[in-house]
Design a protein around this motif. Structure first.
Motif, PDB file in Angstrom:
ATOM      1  N   THR A 352       2.835 -66.951   6.752  1.00 49.92           N
ATOM      2  CA  THR A 352       4.212 -67.449   6.834  1.00 49.92           C
ATOM      3  C   THR A 352       4.430 -68.172   8.156  1.00 49.92           C
ATOM      4  O   THR A 352       5.008 -69.271   8.199  1.00 49.92           O
ATOM      5  N   HIS A 356       5.051 -72.344   8.805  1.00 48.65           N
ATOM      6  CA  HIS A 356       6.278 -72.818   9.423  1.00 48.65           C
ATOM      7  C   HIS A 356       6.075 -73.393  10.822  1.00 48.65           C
ATOM      8  O   HIS A 356       6.971 -74.075  11.339  1.00 48.65           O
ATOM      9  N   ASN A 374       3.263 -71.570   1.532  1.00 46.75           N
ATOM     10  CA  ASN A 374       4.230 -70.514   1.835  1.00 46.75           C
ATOM     11  C   ASN A 374       4.604 -69.732   0.586  1.00 46.75           C
ATOM     12  O   ASN A 374       4.670 -68.492   0.591  1.00 46.75           O
ATOM     13  N   TYR A 408      13.984 -63.978   4.470  1.00 42.53           N
ATOM     14  CA  TYR A 408      13.620 -65.326   4.019  1.00 42.53           C
ATOM     15  C   TYR A 408      14.835 -66.252   4.029  1.00 42.53           C
ATOM     16  O   TYR A 408      14.708 -67.455   4.268  1.00 42.53           O
ATOM     17  N   ALA A 412      15.054 -69.663   5.925  1.00 44.21           N
ATOM     18  CA  ALA A 412      15.439 -70.903   5.241  1.00 44.21           C
ATOM     19  C   ALA A 412      16.523 -71.641   6.023  1.00 44.21           C
ATOM     20  O   ALA A 412      16.485 -72.871   6.155  1.00 44.21           O
ATOM     21  N   ASP A 427      11.541 -71.405   0.974  1.00 47.11           N
ATOM     22  CA  ASP A 427      12.136 -70.191   1.535  1.00 47.11           C
ATOM     23  C   ASP A 427      13.375 -69.764   0.758  1.00 47.11           C
ATOM     24  O   ASP A 427      13.577 -68.577   0.492  1.00 47.11           O
TER      25      ASP A 427
END
Length: 867
Positions: A352, A356, A374, A408, A412, A427
């Motif tokens: 993750t 990102h 992801n 999450y 997001a 996400d």
């Protein structure tokens, strides 16, 4: 054994698929995948894509494969050939211009080579890739280093009873470091040579992997244990990890890093798995994360995810179950779950973060790949961790899933602030899915449906307000899931609501109608403001369809079975009216579907024979009236809105269906003596409406209904035990309906409102009506008076023909007279008693003479016989 075979076959299939994606030989990888299983998948995942275009690169990447170098060289050669052609063309043009300046005409010998040079550029020789050479140079070395590293690892963990001085712990550690050092030295020398760049990198990866495992084995494997401090071992592992990072950053080789990390991770779980194994896995995770972030390797994430979770599934889980762990106050199975979940959490956080943290401002496609990585990371983690968590800690499942969903969601929002749309989408999909999934974990199944139905319009509203399509897509997905669950797993039982007892299905169907209707309203509102995409248009249609189904389910639950068909018909009219007001053809179509279902129920499921006349007025004739009502709504609605759509024929079909349903109701529920007259009246009313609507199709349909009444009139109707006056009054009204149809068509013809194709129907209607009159006399008049009655009927036709100046009536009169004479000759002369013969013949003679007198006295002009 069987599970291992399935895993091997899965790796085999995945190897072939990845090879196809990378433009490699599927046949070769078919055999390699079948033979090597997971190893083949590892190798093909690391390999670069064949035939990639790197012609624009300014420098050669040290990790570039030989195929890539050849492709770059070929691109340079093509550019050189193209440049040579342009120079040659310029030379030819300069020669021609020079000759023109000298006013000299070039000879064919001078022009021909120039034209040939222009038309035929230098040929480019394309050499095919040698598969055998690629196999030997790029594949076998990777397979070999993995197998060799695993062999060294097993050697370090194997205890030899004899020759302890040769195979003791210290000797094994020294041997491991010696092998690692040898591989590193050889690799460093070979990677400096152009021909051995890739080979040297592979050796470097294997060297670092063996060095890492040797360091790990110094404390964790009894056969190679030379130190007694975990802190010292962790410090040494950190040094090796830093070496791997430094080397990877220097050479920028994904293949080297992947091999080093994979072998290091895999060999670290060869022994018993304990808490230090988690620390070790976390350390390797940090190494991978630093490398990925620093080098911005997208492909490395996919390879890492696939190999990590595959290794965990195939090896780590089994190794955990074989390990000895101090349970303490906990169950051993719980401890095993802690280790399993710990590894999975490390993977989740690692990948993750990697997805990102990578930044790439030039290629949007990179972020789409990161978004996929992801999402794949979450799917693997959730599929492997949640079932076991649910088993061991069922009381915390709601908190865990909801907390993960909120995490999450925060991630997001952070991606939204950084304007990384693709990662935000992945996400938010995960977040909304987890939050939605957490609802049934806390509440009962029906309560979850209530929460979801309330959540649905708010989720859609957020999507419109913030102009984010992902929320709208999630809302559509949620609505489909709720709809399928409602349809196939319908709720049962009752609940108490505000002191009233109501069934769950009734409550949920009403709530579902309100929820989906609100979503439909949101789509219409924002369409007028901002406009919607094609997907949103489809979603709007789906919401309207869902709302109709929910409303229909509510009507079914609310209304008693005897009144259900009528209720569905009324519901259809209301929905249809909404479709007309909103100019939405799909809502109108949904209404027609409900109406069709009501019609089928009326014809095949319902029986209303034992109900009162008042109830029959609504229950029996109500559905037909609803059909007519929707037809009228079509007629009075904006007809321009139907232009160019597929609804042009629907009003006619509605009229046909409503009339047919009414006729069906008449045949089934009306007393026998009134059926034919009722059908004839329906036909006449349809014809009158067709004249007003100027609709030829409805006129033809009315004649078909009249034909049905005529067939019943001739072959079915019987008038037993009826008063003769009432009988002939009933017969006269039926015949009057037929003659009325004729006069209506006659009037249309006079006004030129029918085309040439319909004009023959006028004559058909006349002769059919006359024939029905003769048949009625033949069937219901005593045989002794039939000829006389026919003669009187002929006289009536003549009289009408003279009065309205219609030739067809006079022709009809002659035809009736002909039938009358024929009956006199063949029937009456032989069968009638003398008194009846006298009366019939006298009267008929007088009638014939009277008609003849009229023709004789008046000329054709006065009688207007020209018509």
């Amino acid at each position: 054994m069987f599970n291992g075979f399935l895993i091997w076959m899965a790796c085999f299939a995945a190897s072939v698929y990845v090879a196809k994606l990378k433009n490699r030989s599927c046949l070769t990888w078919f055999f390699l995948g079948f033979s090597l299983g997971p190893v083949a998948l590892l190798i093909v995942s690391i390999l670069p894509k064949a035939g990639s275009d790197n012609s624009n690169a300014q420098t050669i990447n040290p990790g570039t494969s030989f195929n890539q170098i050849k492709d770059e060289f070929k691109a340079i050669q093509d550019d050189f050939n193209a440049l040579s052609d342009r120079i040659r063309n310029l030379e030819v043009k300069i020669s021609v211009l020079t000759l023109e300046e000298k006013k000299e005409v070039p000879s064919p010998k001078e022009i021909k080579p120039a034209i040939t040079a222009i038309e035929k550029p230098a040929a480019v020789i394309i050499k095919k890739t040698d598969l055998e050479m690629d196999l030997g140079k790029f594949w076998l070395n990777k397979i070999g280093i993995i197998v060799f590293s695993l062999g060294v690892a097993f050697l370090l963990t194997y205890t030899v009873a004899r020759f302890g001085f040769l195979f003791g712990a210290l000797a094994k550690v020294l041997l491991g470091y010696a092998i690692a050092a040898g591989l590193l030295v050889i690799g460093l020398k070979l990677e400096k040579k152009d021909k051995f760049v890739n080979y040297g990198r592979v050796l470097l990866g294997g060297g670092w992997a063996i060095a890492y495992f040797t360091t790990y084995a110094m404390y964790h494997f009894e056969a190679a244990k030379v130190i007694n401090s975990q802190v010292l071992d962790l410090l040494l592992l950190s040094v090796v990890a830093l070496g791997i990072i430094a080397h990877s950053l220097r050479y920028k080789s994904e293949g080297l890093t992947a091999i080093a990390l994979f072998v290091g991770y895999f060999t670290s779980v060869l022994a018993d798995v304990g808490y230090f194994s988690l620390i070790n896995a976390s350390l390797l995770a940090v190494v991978a994360l630093v490398v990925i972030y620093k080098m911005q390797w997208v492909r490395f994430i996919f390879v890492s995810i696939a190999l990590t979770y595959l290794t965990h599934l195939v090896w780590v889980i089994k190794q955990i179950s074989f390990s000895f762990v101090p349970a303490g106050n906990l169950n051993v199975e719980n401890i095993y779950f802690h280790f399993d979940a710990g590894f999975l959490c490390v993977y989740l956080v690692l990948f993750t973060a990697a997805a990102h943290l990578i930044k790439n401002d030039k290629q949007a496609q990179v972020y789409r790949k990161l978004s996929a990585a992801n999402f794949a990371n979450f799917i693997f983690f959730f599929a492997m961790a949640y079932p076991k968590f649910y088993f061991f800690y069922p009381d915390y499942k709601f908190s865990a899933v909801l907390g993960m969903g909120l995490a999450y969601f925060v991630l997001a929002m952070f991606m939204e602030l950084l304007k990384r749309k693709e990662l935000f989408i992945s996400d938010i999909i995960i977040a909304v899915s987890l939050i939605t999934l957490s609802v049934p974990l806390k509440f009962a199944a029906y309560h979850s449906l209530v929460v979801w139905l309330i959540e649905l319009p708010f989720l859609l509203y957020v999507g419109f307000i913030f102009k984010r399509g992902i929320y709208r897509y999630l809302a559509v997905g949620l609505s489909i899931v709720l709809f399928l669950q409602f349809v196939f797993y319908g709720p049962s039982g009752d609940l108490s609501l505000a002191g009233f007892k109501i069934s769950w299905k009734e409550f949920l169907s009403l709530l579902g109608f309100i929820s989906t209707a609100a979503c439909f309203g949101l789509h219409r509102f924002f369409r007028e403001k901002d406009g919607l995409s094609y997907f949103d248009q489809l979603a709007k249609r789906a919401y309207s369809g869902f709302s109709v189904v929910y409303l229909t389910a509510y009507v079914i639950e609310l209304i008693k079975p005897m009144w259900l068909t009528f209720g569905l018909s009324v519901e259809s009219v209301l929905i249809f009216a909404v479709g007309v007001l909103l100019l939405d053809k799909y809502i109108r179509w949904y209404a027609l579907v409900v109406l069709a279902w009501a019609g089928l129920r009326f014809c095949f499921w319902n029986n209303y024979s034992n109900i009162s006349e008042f109830q029959q007025l609504f229950i029996i004739y109500g559905p037909a009236c609803c059909f007519f009502a929707e037809y009228i709504l079509y007629r009075i609605s904006n007809r321009n809105a139907l232009e160019g759509q597929r609804e042009i024929l629907l009003p006619k079909l509605l009229f046909f269906a409503s009339s047919s349903l009414l006729i069906f109701a008449i045949i089934v529920y009306v007393q026998q003596v009134w059926i034919t007259l009722s059908i004839a009246i329906v036909s006449l009313m349809a014809l009158i409406w067709a004249v007003k609507a100027e609709d030829r199709h409805i006129r033809v349909y009315s004649l078909l209904v009249l034909l049905l009444a005529a067939v019943r009139f001739i072959f079915i109707d019987k008038y037993y035990n009826l008063n003769p006056v009432f009988q002939w009054a009933l017969i006269s009204v039926k015949l009057a309906c037929a003659w009325a149809a004729y006069f209506i068509y006659r009037n249309l013809n006079k006004k030129s409102l029918i085309d040439e194709n319909e004009k023959p129907l006028i004559s058909v209607l006349f002769y059919a009506s006359a024939a029905l009159m003769l048949v009625a006399i033949f069937q219901h008049v005593r045989s002794i008076w039939i000829s006389l009655s026919w003669g009187l009927a002929g006289v009536v036709l003549f009289a009408i023909g003279f009065l309205i100046k219609e030739k067809i009536f006079r022709k009809g009169g002659f035809i009736v007279f002909g039938f009358t004479v024929g009956r006199i000759i063949f029937v009456d002369l032989a069968g009638l008693p003398i008194i009846y013969k006298i009366i019939s013949f006298i009267v008929l003679g007088l009638l014939f003479l009277g008609v003849s007198f009229v023709y004789t006295k008046y000329t054709a002009d006065k009688l207007n016989l020209k018509k």
